[in-house]
Design a protein around this motif. Structure first.
Motif, mmCIF file in Angstrom:
data_model
loop_
_atom_site.group_PDB
_atom_site.id
_atom_site.type_symbol
_atom_site.label_atom_id
_atom_site.label_comp_id
_atom_site.label_asym_id
_atom_site.label_seq_id
_atom_site.Cartn_x
_atom_site.Cartn_y
_atom_site.Cartn_z
ATOM 1 N N THR A 1 -8.897 3.409 2.583
ATOM 2 C CA THR A 1 -7.598 3.397 3.245
ATOM 3 C C THR A 1 -7.493 2.278 4.276
ATOM 4 O O THR A 1 -6.499 1.546 4.314
ATOM 5 C CB THR A 1 -7.333 4.762 3.905
ATOM 6 N N ARG A 2 -8.494 2.147 5.123
ATOM 7 C CA ARG A 2 -8.455 1.105 6.153
ATOM 8 C C ARG A 2 -8.340 -0.284 5.541
ATOM 9 O O ARG A 2 -7.522 -1.094 5.976
ATOM 10 C CB ARG A 2 -9.693 1.174 7.039
ATOM 11 N N TYR B 1 0.856 -1.189 0.000
ATOM 12 C CA TYR B 1 0.000 0.000 0.000
ATOM 13 C C TYR B 1 0.891 1.237 0.000
ATOM 14 O O TYR B 1 1.807 1.355 0.817
ATOM 15 C CB TYR B 1 -0.930 0.013 1.217
ATOM 16 N N ILE C 1 -4.800 -0.803 3.948
ATOM 17 C CA ILE C 1 -3.746 -0.987 4.954
ATOM 18 C C ILE C 1 -3.897 -2.347 5.626
ATOM 19 O O ILE C 1 -2.910 -3.065 5.819
ATOM 20 C CB ILE C 1 -3.734 0.165 5.976
ATOM 21 N N ASN D 1 -2.440 13.136 7.362
ATOM 22 C CA ASN D 1 -3.025 11.850 6.970
ATOM 23 C C ASN D 1 -1.945 10.784 6.809
ATOM 24 O O ASN D 1 -2.158 9.614 7.150
ATOM 25 C CB ASN D 1 -3.846 11.980 5.688
ATOM 26 N N VAL E 1 4.918 4.789 3.325
ATOM 27 C CA VAL E 1 4.326 6.098 3.591
ATOM 28 C C VAL E 1 5.315 7.171 3.179
ATOM 29 O O VAL E 1 6.426 7.244 3.717
ATOM 30 C CB VAL E 1 3.943 6.271 5.073
ATOM 31 N N VAL F 1 3.495 -1.492 4.003
ATOM 32 C CA VAL F 1 2.932 -0.155 3.828
ATOM 33 C C VAL F 1 4.087 0.826 3.664
ATOM 34 O O VAL F 1 4.987 0.886 4.506
ATOM 35 C CB VAL F 1 2.044 0.254 5.024
ATOM 36 N N PRO G 1 -4.303 5.342 -2.070
ATOM 37 C CA PRO G 1 -5.513 6.137 -1.869
ATOM 38 C C PRO G 1 -5.914 6.788 -3.191
ATOM 39 O O PRO G 1 -5.163 6.741 -4.172
ATOM 40 C CB PRO G 1 -5.059 7.200 -0.858
ATOM 41 N N TYR H 1 -1.425 3.818 12.013
ATOM 42 C CA TYR H 1 -2.392 2.743 11.876
ATOM 43 C C TYR H 1 -1.689 1.461 11.417
ATOM 44 O O TYR H 1 -1.922 0.381 11.965
ATOM 45 C CB TYR H 1 -3.490 3.162 10.892
ATOM 46 N N ALA I 1 0.945 4.925 0.720
ATOM 47 C CA ALA I 1 0.239 5.992 1.427
ATOM 48 C C ALA I 1 1.005 7.302 1.350
ATOM 49 O O ALA I 1 2.203 7.326 1.069
ATOM 50 C CB ALA I 1 0.055 5.601 2.902
ATOM 51 N N ASP J 1 -1.779 7.261 8.752
ATOM 52 C CA ASP J 1 -1.645 5.972 8.060
ATOM 53 C C ASP J 1 -0.455 5.185 8.591
ATOM 54 O O ASP J 1 -0.540 3.965 8.781
ATOM 55 C CB ASP J 1 -1.512 6.178 6.556
ATOM 56 N N ALA K 1 -11.575 6.941 4.264
ATOM 57 C CA ALA K 1 -11.122 5.955 5.246
ATOM 58 C C ALA K 1 -11.623 4.554 4.923
ATOM 59 O O ALA K 1 -10.967 3.567 5.288
ATOM 60 C CB ALA K 1 -11.553 6.356 6.653
#
Length: 149
Positions: A69-70, A6, A73, A91, A81, A79, A33, A98, A8, A95, A66
């Motif tokens: 995104t949720r 993912y 993730i 944000n 970022v 992930v 996203p 989370y 982010a 992320d 979200a």
């Protein structure tokens, strides 16, 4: 072995495209996203109706974003970022937190000038890098066990 990754964070540059191109041929799939800034900001009011108060306008959009995104993730093995240079990405920090709370393998990307501000986020990451190419090299090592040429 296949990895779900993912991507982010920052949406104002082409870092995702660079990373995906540099990872060509690897057993990885990428999700992200919504990167159309206007669509991301306005999805809530476009779908659920106008809001005269900016707080509720943003709240509706954040909640709809979200949902994507949720799930992304939670389903990711890794992930990544990215914290960009121009804006403070709250944000992205959310992320990263989370993902860390879920025990995801976390790679954080930012320039040296953000090192102090992101020290807690960096401490939760398994790798901190500056470029999409660094991430691709990590993915190549993880999937193939090979070092950069």
């Amino acid at each position: 072995m296949h990895y779900a990754v993912y991507l982010a964070g920052e949406i104002h540059t082409d870092w995702r495209d660079s990373l995906i191109a540099a990872s060509d041929g690897l057993p990885v799939s990428f999700t992200a996203p919504v990167t159309d800034h206007a669509a991301s900001d306005d999805c809530g009011v476009a779908i659920l109706g106008a809001e005269p108060d900016k707080f509720w306008h943003d709240n509706k959009g954040a909640k709809l974003n979200a949902v994507r995104t949720r799930k992304a993730i939670e389903e990711a093995d890794i992930v990544v970022v990215r914290f960009g240079e121009k804006y403070k990405q709250w944000n992205a920090a959310f992320d990263a937190g989370y993902a860390a709370a879920l025990g995801k393998s976390l790679i954080v990307m930012h320039g040296a000038d953000h090192q102090h501000a992101l020290k807690e986020v960096d401490a939760a990451a398994l790798a901190v890098v500056e470029t999409p190419e660094h991430v691709a090299q990590i993915l190549r090592y993880v999937t193939e066990g090979t070092l950069p040429r």
